[in-house]
Design a protein around this motif. Structure first.
Motif, PDB file in Angstrom:
ATOM      1  N   ALA A 118      49.883   6.448  85.194  1.00 29.31           N
ATOM      2  CA  ALA A 118      50.408   6.887  86.485  1.00 29.31           C
ATOM      3  C   ALA A 118      51.463   7.960  86.254  1.00 29.31           C
ATOM      4  CB  ALA A 118      51.012   5.706  87.224  1.00 29.31           C
ATOM      5  N   PRO A 119      51.451   9.032  87.038  1.00 25.08           N
ATOM      6  CA  PRO A 119      52.413  10.110  86.820  1.00 25.08           C
ATOM      7  C   PRO A 119      53.835   9.682  87.146  1.00 25.08           C
ATOM      8  CG  PRO A 119      51.159  10.507  88.827  1.00 25.08           C
ATOM      9  CD  PRO A 119      50.519   9.340  88.148  1.00 25.08           C
ATOM     10  N   ASP A 120      54.778  10.321  86.471  1.00 28.58           N
ATOM     11  CA  ASP A 120      56.198  10.123  86.763  1.00 28.58           C
ATOM     12  C   ASP A 120      56.586  11.145  87.824  1.00 28.58           C
ATOM     13  OD1 ASP A 120      59.243  10.099  84.717  1.00 28.58           O
ATOM     14  OD2 ASP A 120      58.954  10.099  86.881  1.00 28.58           O
ATOM     15  N   LYS A 121      56.774  10.683  89.048  1.00 26.50           N
ATOM     16  CA  LYS A 121      57.051  11.572  90.176  1.00 26.50           C
ATOM     17  C   LYS A 121      58.534  11.620  90.512  1.00 26.50           C
ATOM     18  CE  LYS A 121      52.647  10.294  92.364  1.00 26.50           C
ATOM     19  NZ  LYS A 121      52.018   9.809  93.615  1.00 26.50           N
ATOM     20  N   SER A 122      59.377  11.105  89.633  1.00 27.01           N
ATOM     21  CA  SER A 122      60.781  10.902  89.969  1.00 27.01           C
ATOM     22  C   SER A 122      61.532  12.191  90.283  1.00 27.01           C
ATOM     23  CB  SER A 122      61.489  10.159  88.839  1.00 27.01           C
ATOM     24  OG  SER A 122      61.420  10.899  87.639  1.00 27.01           O
ATOM     25  N   GLY A 123      61.006  13.349  89.875  1.00 29.30           N
ATOM     26  CA  GLY A 123      61.706  14.605  90.111  1.00 29.30           C
ATOM     27  C   GLY A 123      61.297  15.330  91.384  1.00 29.30           C
ATOM     28  N   LEU A 124      60.287  14.861  92.064  1.00 26.62           N
ATOM     29  CA  LEU A 124      59.836  15.545  93.282  1.00 26.62           C
ATOM     30  C   LEU A 124      60.946  15.482  94.332  1.00 26.62           C
ATOM     31  CD1 LEU A 124      56.125  14.362  93.562  1.00 26.62           C
ATOM     32  CD2 LEU A 124      57.005  16.529  92.670  1.00 26.62           C
ATOM     33  N   ARG A 146      57.255  16.384 100.783  1.00 26.79           N
ATOM     34  CA  ARG A 146      56.419  17.566 101.024  1.00 26.79           C
ATOM     35  C   ARG A 146      55.742  18.032  99.733  1.00 26.79           C
ATOM     36  NH1 ARG A 146      58.613  21.894 101.826  1.00 26.79           N
ATOM     37  NH2 ARG A 146      60.800  21.447 101.300  1.00 26.79           N
ATOM     38  N   PHE A 147      56.257  17.542  98.621  1.00 23.13           N
ATOM     39  CA  PHE A 147      55.736  17.935  97.316  1.00 23.13           C
ATOM     40  C   PHE A 147      54.803  16.848  96.774  1.00 23.13           C
ATOM     41  CE2 PHE A 147      58.417  21.561  95.874  1.00 23.13           C
ATOM     42  CZ  PHE A 147      59.295  21.610  96.942  1.00 23.13           C
ATOM     43  N   SER A 148      53.674  17.259  96.253  1.00 22.00           N
ATOM     44  CA  SER A 148      52.760  16.334  95.604  1.00 22.00           C
ATOM     45  C   SER A 148      52.013  17.070  94.505  1.00 22.00           C
ATOM     46  CB  SER A 148      51.764  15.741  96.617  1.00 22.00           C
ATOM     47  OG  SER A 148      50.944  16.763  97.152  1.00 22.00           O
ATOM     48  N   ALA A 149      51.464  16.324  93.585  1.00 23.51           N
ATOM     49  CA  ALA A 149      50.699  16.936  92.503  1.00 23.51           C
ATOM     50  C   ALA A 149      49.621  15.975  92.063  1.00 23.51           C
ATOM     51  CB  ALA A 149      51.596  17.301  91.323  1.00 23.51           C
ATOM     52  N   GLU A 150      48.534  16.544  91.594  1.00 24.49           N
ATOM     53  CA  GLU A 150      47.481  15.737  91.026  1.00 24.49           C
ATOM     54  C   GLU A 150      46.937  16.421  89.783  1.00 24.49           C
ATOM     55  OE1 GLU A 150      44.523  15.349  94.066  1.00 24.49           O
ATOM     56  OE2 GLU A 150      43.608  17.269  93.606  1.00 24.49           O
ATOM     57  N   ARG A 151      46.295  15.601  88.968  1.00 29.94           N
ATOM     58  CA  ARG A 151      45.689  16.132  87.753  1.00 29.94           C
ATOM     59  C   ARG A 151      44.294  15.544  87.657  1.00 29.94           C
ATOM     60  NH1 ARG A 151      47.724  15.645  81.434  1.00 29.94           N
ATOM     61  NH2 ARG A 151      46.419  17.356  80.682  1.00 29.94           N
ATOM     62  N   THR A 152      43.313  16.400  87.753  1.00 30.83           N
ATOM     63  CA  THR A 152      41.924  15.947  87.791  1.00 30.83           C
ATOM     64  C   THR A 152      41.326  15.921  86.391  1.00 30.83           C
ATOM     65  OG1 THR A 152      41.253  18.224  88.253  1.00 30.83           O
ATOM     66  CG2 THR A 152      41.559  16.756  90.132  1.00 30.83           C
ATOM     67  N   GLY A 153      40.692  14.809  86.070  1.00 31.49           N
ATOM     68  CA  GLY A 153      40.000  14.694  84.790  1.00 31.49           C
ATOM     69  C   GLY A 153      40.890  14.877  83.584  1.00 31.49           C
ATOM     70  N   GLY A 154      42.172  14.627  83.762  1.00 34.69           N
ATOM     71  CA  GLY A 154      43.091  14.767  82.648  1.00 34.69           C
ATOM     72  C   GLY A 154      43.296  16.191  82.192  1.00 34.69           C
ATOM     73  N   SER A 155      42.914  17.158  83.033  1.00 36.14           N
ATOM     74  CA  SER A 155      43.054  18.552  82.625  1.00 36.14           C
ATOM     75  C   SER A 155      43.835  19.346  83.670  1.00 36.14           C
ATOM     76  CB  SER A 155      41.672  19.156  82.379  1.00 36.14           C
ATOM     77  OG  SER A 155      41.785  20.494  81.952  1.00 36.14           O
ATOM     78  N   VAL A 156      43.127  20.051  84.537  1.00 33.82           N
ATOM     79  CA  VAL A 156      43.764  20.932  85.512  1.00 33.82           C
ATOM     80  C   VAL A 156      44.662  20.153  86.466  1.00 33.82           C
ATOM     81  CG1 VAL A 156      43.298  22.464  87.466  1.00 33.82           C
ATOM     82  CG2 VAL A 156      41.900  22.612  85.397  1.00 33.82           C
ATOM     83  N   SER A 157      45.811  20.758  86.785  1.00 30.77           N
ATOM     84  CA  SER A 157      46.742  20.141  87.728  1.00 30.77           C
ATOM     85  C   SER A 157      47.011  21.094  88.886  1.00 30.77           C
ATOM     86  CB  SER A 157      48.044  19.782  87.029  1.00 30.77           C
ATOM     87  OG  SER A 157      48.974  19.229  87.942  1.00 30.77           O
ATOM     88  N   THR A 158      47.209  20.517  90.061  1.00 30.35           N
ATOM     89  CA  THR A 158      47.562  21.287  91.250  1.00 30.35           C
ATOM     90  C   THR A 158      48.842  20.721  91.837  1.00 30.35           C
ATOM     91  OG1 THR A 158      45.243  21.718  91.748  1.00 30.35           O
ATOM     92  CG2 THR A 158      46.820  22.060  93.519  1.00 30.35           C
ATOM     93  N   LEU A 159      49.818  21.591  92.057  1.00 29.44           N
ATOM     94  CA  LEU A 159      51.055  21.226  92.744  1.00 29.44           C
ATOM     95  C   LEU A 159      50.944  21.746  94.174  1.00 29.44           C
ATOM     96  CD1 LEU A 159      54.034  20.156  92.590  1.00 29.44           C
ATOM     97  CD2 LEU A 159      54.692  22.501  92.035  1.00 29.44           C
ATOM     98  N   THR A 160      51.099  20.851  95.135  1.00 30.57           N
ATOM     99  CA  THR A 160      50.984  21.219  96.546  1.00 30.57           C
ATOM    100  C   THR A 160      52.333  21.056  97.226  1.00 30.57           C
ATOM    101  OG1 THR A 160      48.669  20.500  96.605  1.00 30.57           O
ATOM    102  CG2 THR A 160      49.812  20.742  98.718  1.00 30.57           C
ATOM    103  N   ILE A 161      52.717  22.081  97.948  1.00 31.28           N
ATOM    104  CA  ILE A 161      53.940  22.022  98.756  1.00 31.28           C
ATOM    105  C   ILE A 161      53.521  22.187 100.205  1.00 31.28           C
ATOM    106  CG2 ILE A 161      56.249  22.921  99.125  1.00 31.28           C
ATOM    107  CD1 ILE A 161      56.024  24.283  96.371  1.00 31.28           C
ATOM    108  N   GLN A 162      53.783  21.174 101.007  1.00 39.56           N
ATOM    109  CA  GLN A 162      53.423  21.228 102.428  1.00 39.56           C
ATOM    110  C   GLN A 162      54.612  21.721 103.246  1.00 39.56           C
ATOM    111  OE1 GLN A 162      52.227  17.022 102.738  1.00 39.56           O
ATOM    112  NE2 GLN A 162      50.129  17.718 103.049  1.00 39.56           N
ATOM    113  N   ARG A 163      54.278  22.383 104.334  1.00 39.15           N
ATOM    114  CA  ARG A 163      55.313  22.839 105.298  1.00 39.15           C
ATOM    115  C   ARG A 163      56.469  23.505 104.548  1.00 39.15           C
ATOM    116  NH1 ARG A 163      54.146  17.751 106.032  1.00 39.15           N
ATOM    117  NH2 ARG A 163      56.237  16.999 105.487  1.00 39.15           N
ATOM    118  N   THR A 164      56.160  24.554 103.818  1.00 36.26           N
ATOM    119  CA  THR A 164      57.149  25.194 102.949  1.00 36.26           C
ATOM    120  C   THR A 164      58.407  25.601 103.701  1.00 36.26           C
ATOM    121  OG1 THR A 164      55.980  27.296 103.254  1.00 36.26           O
ATOM    122  CG2 THR A 164      55.517  26.046 101.232  1.00 36.26           C
TER     123      THR A 164
END
Lengths: 115, 115
Positions: free
Chosen positions: A54-60, A64-82
Protein backbone atom coordinates in the motif's frame (compact mmCIF):
# COMPACT_ATOMS: atom_id res chain seq x y z
CA UNK A 1 13.98 3.58 -20.85
CA UNK A 2 17.33 4.96 -19.86
CA UNK A 3 16.00 7.22 -17.14
CA UNK A 4 12.90 8.44 -15.36
CA UNK A 5 10.54 10.12 -17.78
CA UNK A 6 7.91 12.68 -16.78
CA UNK A 7 5.17 14.28 -18.83
CA UNK A 8 4.11 16.90 -19.53
CA UNK A 9 7.24 18.94 -18.90
CA UNK A 10 5.12 22.07 -18.63
CA UNK A 11 1.43 22.46 -17.89
CA UNK A 12 -0.53 25.68 -17.63
CA UNK A 13 -4.07 25.33 -16.39
CA UNK A 14 -6.88 27.44 -15.03
CA UNK A 15 -7.89 27.43 -11.42
CA UNK A 16 -10.48 24.74 -10.75
CA UNK A 17 -9.39 22.40 -13.53
CA UNK A 18 -8.06 18.89 -12.94
CA UNK A 19 -4.56 17.91 -14.06
CA UNK A 20 -2.75 14.62 -14.48
CA UNK A 21 1.00 14.25 -14.33
CA UNK A 22 2.69 11.09 -15.51
CA UNK A 23 5.88 9.33 -14.42
CA UNK A 24 7.63 6.45 -16.18
CA UNK A 25 10.22 5.04 -13.75
CA UNK A 26 13.32 3.14 -14.70
CA UNK A 27 12.38 -0.40 -15.69
CA UNK A 28 12.58 -2.79 -12.77
CA UNK A 29 12.62 -0.12 -10.09
CA UNK A 30 10.19 -1.07 -7.36
CA UNK A 31 10.23 2.20 -5.42
CA UNK A 32 8.62 5.35 -6.82
CA UNK A 33 8.33 8.76 -5.18
CA UNK A 34 6.52 12.01 -5.93
CA UNK A 35 7.88 15.28 -4.60
CA UNK A 36 6.76 18.88 -4.99
CA UNK A 37 9.24 21.74 -5.25
CA UNK A 38 8.14 25.34 -5.07
CA UNK A 39 10.34 28.02 -6.63
CA UNK A 40 13.74 28.11 -4.95
CA UNK A 41 12.65 25.73 -2.22
CA UNK A 42 13.48 22.23 -1.09
CA UNK A 43 11.61 19.02 -1.82
CA UNK A 44 8.25 18.33 -0.24
CA UNK A 45 7.44 14.62 -0.07
CA UNK A 46 4.02 13.71 -1.45
CA UNK A 47 3.65 9.94 -1.87
CA UNK A 48 5.75 6.77 -2.00
CA UNK A 49 5.08 3.44 -3.73
CA UNK A 50 7.07 0.29 -3.00
CA UNK A 51 6.28 -2.79 -5.04
CA UNK A 52 2.81 -4.13 -4.35
CA UNK A 53 2.58 -2.63 -0.88
CA UNK A 54 0.00 0.00 0.00
CA UNK A 55 1.40 3.43 -0.87
CA UNK A 56 2.54 5.86 1.80
CA UNK A 57 0.25 8.84 1.21
CA UNK A 58 1.27 10.74 4.33
CA UNK A 59 2.70 13.69 2.37
CA UNK A 60 -0.34 14.49 0.23
CA UNK A 61 -1.39 18.04 1.22
CA UNK A 62 -5.13 17.61 0.70
CA UNK A 63 -7.74 15.20 -0.64
CA UNK A 64 -7.53 17.00 -3.98
CA UNK A 65 -4.29 15.12 -4.54
CA UNK A 66 -4.17 11.44 -5.44
CA UNK A 67 -1.79 9.09 -7.17
CA UNK A 68 -1.82 5.61 -8.53
CA UNK A 69 0.73 3.22 -9.92
CA UNK A 70 -0.45 0.70 -12.45
CA UNK A 71 1.23 -2.67 -12.79
CA UNK A 72 4.06 -1.59 -10.55
CA UNK A 73 5.39 0.71 -13.25
CA UNK A 74 3.84 3.94 -14.56
CA UNK A 75 2.45 6.37 -12.00
CA UNK A 76 -0.06 9.19 -12.40
CA UNK A 77 -0.41 12.08 -9.96
CA UNK A 78 -3.83 13.73 -10.18
CA UNK A 79 -4.67 17.13 -8.77
CA UNK A 80 -8.37 17.96 -8.74
CA UNK A 81 -9.83 21.46 -8.68
CA UNK A 82 -6.38 23.05 -8.93
CA UNK A 83 -5.56 26.11 -6.86
CA UNK A 84 -2.90 28.76 -7.47
CA UNK A 85 -0.88 27.43 -4.52
CA UNK A 86 -0.53 24.14 -6.41
CA UNK A 87 1.83 25.88 -8.84
CA UNK A 88 5.19 24.14 -8.48
CA UNK A 89 7.49 21.62 -10.10
CA UNK A 90 6.41 18.05 -9.46
CA UNK A 91 9.34 15.64 -9.39
CA UNK A 92 9.19 11.89 -9.69
CA UNK A 93 11.99 9.56 -8.61
CA UNK A 94 12.52 5.83 -8.65
CA UNK A 95 14.88 3.42 -6.95
CA UNK A 96 15.73 -0.25 -7.17
CA UNK A 97 15.84 -0.61 -3.40
CA UNK A 98 14.24 0.89 -0.34
CA UNK A 99 14.53 4.66 -0.16
CA UNK A 100 16.64 5.10 2.90
CA UNK A 101 19.22 2.59 1.72
CA UNK A 102 20.20 3.91 -1.66
CA UNK A 103 20.20 6.26 -4.58
CA UNK A 104 17.13 7.86 -6.13
CA UNK A 105 16.93 8.58 -9.85
CA UNK A 106 14.92 11.70 -10.64
CA UNK A 107 13.01 12.78 -13.69
CA UNK A 108 13.24 16.31 -15.07
CA UNK A 109 9.97 17.30 -13.45
CA UNK A 110 6.60 18.63 -14.56
CA UNK A 111 6.21 22.38 -14.08
CA UNK A 112 2.61 23.21 -13.20
CA UNK A 113 1.29 26.75 -13.40
CA UNK A 114 -2.23 27.44 -12.19
CA UNK A 115 -3.63 30.74 -13.39
CA UNK B 1 10.04 17.36 11.07
CA UNK B 2 12.93 18.55 8.93
CA UNK B 3 15.89 16.20 9.19
CA UNK B 4 18.74 17.50 7.06
CA UNK B 5 19.39 21.24 6.91
CA UNK B 6 22.06 22.71 4.69
CA UNK B 7 24.27 25.63 5.52
CA UNK B 8 24.80 28.14 4.02
CA UNK B 9 21.60 28.71 2.07
CA UNK B 10 23.59 30.43 -0.66
CA UNK B 11 27.29 30.56 -1.51
CA UNK B 12 29.10 32.56 -4.19
CA UNK B 13 32.79 31.94 -4.91
CA UNK B 14 35.32 32.49 -7.68
CA UNK B 15 36.11 29.78 -10.18
CA UNK B 16 39.02 27.69 -9.00
CA UNK B 17 38.25 28.12 -5.30
CA UNK B 18 36.98 25.33 -3.09
CA UNK B 19 33.32 25.26 -2.03
CA UNK B 20 32.18 23.77 1.26
CA UNK B 21 28.58 23.08 2.18
CA UNK B 22 27.33 21.64 5.42
CA UNK B 23 24.36 19.53 6.43
CA UNK B 24 23.11 19.01 9.96
CA UNK B 25 20.49 16.51 11.06
CA UNK B 26 18.68 15.58 14.25
CA UNK B 27 18.18 11.83 14.57
CA UNK B 28 20.23 8.69 13.96
CA UNK B 29 20.77 7.83 10.33
CA UNK B 30 21.78 4.84 8.23
CA UNK B 31 23.33 6.96 5.50
CA UNK B 32 23.50 10.44 4.05
CA UNK B 33 23.40 11.36 0.39
CA UNK B 34 24.23 14.50 -1.57
CA UNK B 35 22.38 15.51 -4.72
CA UNK B 36 22.91 18.30 -7.25
CA UNK B 37 20.15 20.14 -9.09
CA UNK B 38 20.90 22.36 -12.03
CA UNK B 39 18.37 25.11 -12.69
CA UNK B 40 15.14 23.74 -14.13
CA UNK B 41 16.31 20.14 -13.97
CA UNK B 42 15.83 17.10 -11.76
CA UNK B 43 18.17 16.05 -8.97
CA UNK B 44 21.26 14.01 -9.71
CA UNK B 45 22.84 11.74 -7.14
CA UNK B 46 26.44 12.64 -6.27
CA UNK B 47 27.55 10.46 -3.41
CA UNK B 48 26.28 8.31 -0.54
CA UNK B 49 28.12 7.91 2.74
CA UNK B 50 27.09 5.27 5.26
CA UNK B 51 26.87 5.88 8.99
CA UNK B 52 29.98 3.77 9.65
CA UNK B 53 32.06 5.79 7.17
CA UNK B 54 33.82 9.04 7.98
CA UNK B 55 35.00 10.23 4.59
CA UNK B 56 34.36 9.48 0.96
CA UNK B 57 35.78 10.82 -2.30
CA UNK B 58 34.45 10.97 -5.83
CA UNK B 59 36.49 12.97 -8.34
CA UNK B 60 36.58 16.57 -7.09
CA UNK B 61 34.04 15.80 -4.37
CA UNK B 62 34.89 15.00 -0.79
CA UNK B 63 32.19 14.16 1.74
CA UNK B 64 32.72 13.81 5.46
CA UNK B 65 30.32 12.52 8.08
CA UNK B 66 30.53 13.14 11.82
CA UNK B 67 27.80 11.12 13.50
CA UNK B 68 28.72 12.46 16.95
CA UNK B 69 27.96 15.99 15.75
CA UNK B 70 25.19 14.83 13.42
CA UNK B 71 26.69 16.72 10.53
CA UNK B 72 28.15 16.22 7.09
CA UNK B 73 30.09 18.41 4.72
CA UNK B 74 30.47 18.42 0.96
CA UNK B 75 33.66 19.88 -0.43
CA UNK B 76 34.02 20.66 -4.11
CA UNK B 77 37.65 21.35 -5.00
CA UNK B 78 38.84 23.54 -7.86
CA UNK B 79 35.31 24.74 -8.62
CA UNK B 80 34.15 25.34 -12.19
CA UNK B 81 31.35 27.45 -13.61
CA UNK B 82 29.52 24.22 -14.41
CA UNK B 83 29.33 23.46 -10.68
CA UNK B 84 26.78 26.27 -10.32
CA UNK B 85 23.70 24.48 -8.98
CA UNK B 86 21.72 23.76 -5.84
CA UNK B 87 23.06 21.02 -3.60
CA UNK B 88 20.83 18.97 -1.33
CA UNK B 89 21.63 16.54 1.43
CA UNK B 90 19.25 13.67 2.10
CA UNK B 91 19.32 11.58 5.24
CA UNK B 92 18.28 7.96 5.15
CA UNK B 93 17.01 6.52 8.39
CA UNK B 94 15.04 3.40 9.19
CA UNK B 95 14.26 5.06 12.51
CA UNK B 96 12.71 8.26 11.21
CA UNK B 97 9.18 6.94 11.15
CA UNK B 98 8.23 9.57 8.64
CA UNK B 99 7.03 9.36 5.08
CA UNK B 100 9.20 8.71 2.03
CA UNK B 101 10.45 5.51 3.64
CA UNK B 102 12.88 7.26 5.91
CA UNK B 103 14.45 9.51 3.29
CA UNK B 104 14.37 13.24 4.04
CA UNK B 105 15.76 16.08 1.93
CA UNK B 106 17.07 19.39 3.19
CA UNK B 107 16.26 22.77 1.65
CA UNK B 108 19.51 22.99 -0.26
CA UNK B 109 22.49 25.28 -0.72
CA UNK B 110 22.52 27.41 -3.86
CA UNK B 111 26.09 27.57 -5.14
CA UNK B 112 27.19 30.17 -7.68
CA UNK B 113 30.62 29.93 -9.25
CA UNK B 114 31.77 33.28 -10.63
CA UNK B 115 33.90 32.95 -13.79
Amino acid sequence: GAGVSQSPSNKVTEKGKDVELRCDPISGHTALYWYRQSLGQGLEFLIYFQGNSAPDKSGLPSDRFSAERTGGSVSTLTIQRTQQEDSAVYLCASSSIRGYTGELFFGEGSRLTVL
Amino acid sequence: SQQGEEDPQALSIQEGENATMNCSYKTSINNLQWYRQNSGRGLVHLILIRSNEREKHSGRLRVTLDTSKKSSSLLITASRAADTASYFCATGSMYSGGGADGLTFGKGTHLIIQP
